[in-house]
Design an enzyme around this catalytic site. Structure first.
Site, mmCIF file in Angstrom:
data_model
loop_
_atom_site.group_PDB
_atom_site.id
_atom_site.type_symbol
_atom_site.label_atom_id
_atom_site.label_comp_id
_atom_site.label_asym_id
_atom_site.label_seq_id
_atom_site.Cartn_x
_atom_site.Cartn_y
_atom_site.Cartn_z
ATOM 1 N N TYR A 160 79.625 -13.575 42.927
ATOM 2 C CA TYR A 160 78.208 -13.649 43.282
ATOM 3 C C TYR A 160 77.921 -15.061 43.781
ATOM 4 O O TYR A 160 78.386 -16.049 43.190
ATOM 5 C CB TYR A 160 77.330 -13.359 42.050
ATOM 6 C CG TYR A 160 75.862 -13.572 42.325
ATOM 7 C CD1 TYR A 160 75.066 -12.517 42.771
ATOM 8 C CD2 TYR A 160 75.266 -14.830 42.169
ATOM 9 C CE1 TYR A 160 73.726 -12.712 43.057
ATOM 10 C CE2 TYR A 160 73.932 -15.037 42.457
ATOM 11 C CZ TYR A 160 73.155 -13.974 42.896
ATOM 12 O OH TYR A 160 71.832 -14.159 43.183
ATOM 13 N N GLU A 204 71.607 -14.715 49.732
ATOM 14 C CA GLU A 204 72.361 -14.149 48.601
ATOM 15 C C GLU A 204 73.493 -13.269 49.100
ATOM 16 O O GLU A 204 73.287 -12.427 49.978
ATOM 17 C CB GLU A 204 71.427 -13.316 47.715
ATOM 18 C CG GLU A 204 72.110 -12.800 46.469
ATOM 19 C CD GLU A 204 71.196 -11.856 45.670
ATOM 20 O OE1 GLU A 204 70.806 -10.800 46.203
ATOM 21 O OE2 GLU A 204 70.885 -12.195 44.524
#
Ligand code: ADP
Ligand code: MG
Length: 386
Positions: free
Chosen positions: A109, A197
């Site tokens: 992530y 993101e």
């Protein structure tokens, strides 16, 4: 302003941030063509909506043949996709991204956001990326690492090392990852992003690093200097009332409750929403008509609030500073007459010429309730609005 994954991936590609080969399709025929151009299986068919959680919601499908591609595209385009980010009503899918399937070794992530407290760009990363990242953050927060970058000095090699070591990256991957983080940071700054993101950012079996998902959010206040980005706006993905309000330059956000409210000043608007909640009701919106609101803005605000079917009562709370209370009262009366207000109205105002304002409201013949202070206003509207 949010954009779709396929648009963010185009921007990534232009900035030499690795993404899988692929393109967007609005029908199964185009989807099949894209898969043919990719030339190898598996390919992945992905619903394009402005919300995450598509994988779990059934909006991301693996295809091993052209028939599969056609079948998945047909099923996904037009479906109402419900994910934990769309709310129970879901989102209608208009298009799919068809892209090359990647041989995943590990899912990481990575995101960049502004950190208001330290005025830095905050890099958030985790080696436990993928579809369960929310659970990782709540149950094992130690697996989330944070590195702050001061925008005055910009990104430095030690930032990249910190993130790389925090992610336990294998040695052969560190160089490519650091290059990617550098480019993402530059992109974040250059485009005035409020979020970049990548979840998952994957390491492949061949040790390359690829952005498998891509989310970009831009600061609305900076869009005037990014005309190209503004063109990527998809109004279908936004709340229709929010879109309508933006035409009038109103600072409006549609919410779930039943008490409509109109306030001047964002701080006061937030305090009013708290007051409504404290009185046991839920706000139907946030609306700041601005410190220098005019009668016309008040009228437009009314229009937006009244076109919201959920609204059962309206609270107006205005502090008369630049906008005098008597001018406001006239605006309210005018707007009420024109827009045929069909729900009870509670008005609380304070400030310059308040007595004159109250007199205008009292003599207007409108069925409205006046309140003496915030608490009184909240309680009165909560009794009506729930
Ligand atoms: P969302 O975050 O909305 O669920 P993602 O784009 O992250 O959507 O996709 C969900 C999951 O599907 C990913 O975590 C990954 O495991 C898988 N996936 C997505 N794109 C690809 C791809 N190109 N190749 C292989 N797997 C993929
Ligand atoms: Mg994702």
């Amino acid at each position: 302003m949010k954009i779709h994954e396929f648009q963010a991936k185009r921007i990534f590609r232009q900035n030499h941030i690795p993404v899988p080969d692929g393109d967007v399709a609005v029908d199964p025929q185009k989807a099949v063509k894209i898969a043919q151009n990719i030339g190898k299986f598996p390919v992945v068919v992905k619903a394009q909506i402005h919300a995450g959680g598509r994988g779990k919601g059934g909006g991301v499908k693996l295809a091993h043949s052209l028939e599969d591609v056609s079948h998945h595209a047909d099923a996904i385009i037009g479906m109402n996709l419900v994910t934990h980010q769309t709310g129970p009503e879901g989102k209608r899918v208009k298009q799919v991204l068809v892209e090359s399937g990647v041989d995943i070794e590990k899912e990481l992530y990575l995101s960049l956001i502004p950190d208001r407290e330290t005025a830095c760009v905050l890099v958030i990363a985790s080696e436990a990326g993928g579809m369960d990242i929310e659970e990782v953050a709540s149950k094992t927060p130690e697996k989330i690492i944070k590195v702050r970058i001061n925008p005055l000095s910009g990104i430095q090699p030690f930032h990249c090392r910190k993130v790389s070591y925090g992610l336990n990256l294998p040695k052969p991957v560190i160089k490519a990852f650091s290059q990617m983080l550098n480019r993402l940071y530059q992109l974040f700054i250059e485009k005035d992003c409020s979020l970049v993101e990548i979840n998952p950012l994957v390491i492949t079996k061949q040790n390359s690093v690829i952005a498998l998902d891509a989310k970009m959010d831009f600061d609305d206040n900076a869009l005037f200097r990014h005309k190209g980005i503004l063109e990527l706006r998809d109004l279908d993905e936004e709340d229709p009332l929010d879109v309508e309000a933006s035409k009038y330059n109103l600072n409006y956000i549609n919410l779930d409750g039943t008490v409509g409210n109109m306030v001047n000043g964002a701080g006061l608007a937030m305090a009013v929403m708290d007051t409504i909640k404290l009185a046991g009701a839920e706000p139907a919106n946030f609306l700041d008509v601005g410190g220098g609101a005019t009668a016309e803005m008040v009228e437009n605000g009314f229009k937006i609030i009244l076109s919201d079917d959920k609204v059962k009562g309206i609270l107006i709370n205005i502090f008369g500073g630049i906008l005098r209370c008597d001018v406001l009262a006239k605006g309210v009366v005018e707007a009420a007459k024109k827009t045929k207000i069909n729900v009870p109205l509670v008005v609380r105002m304070e400030g310059t010429n308040v007595e004159e304002g109250r007199r205008i409201l009292a003599e207007s013949g409108l069925s409205l309730f006046t309140a003496v202070d915030m608490k009184d206003a909240g309680e009165k509207v909560a009794r009506i609005g729930v």
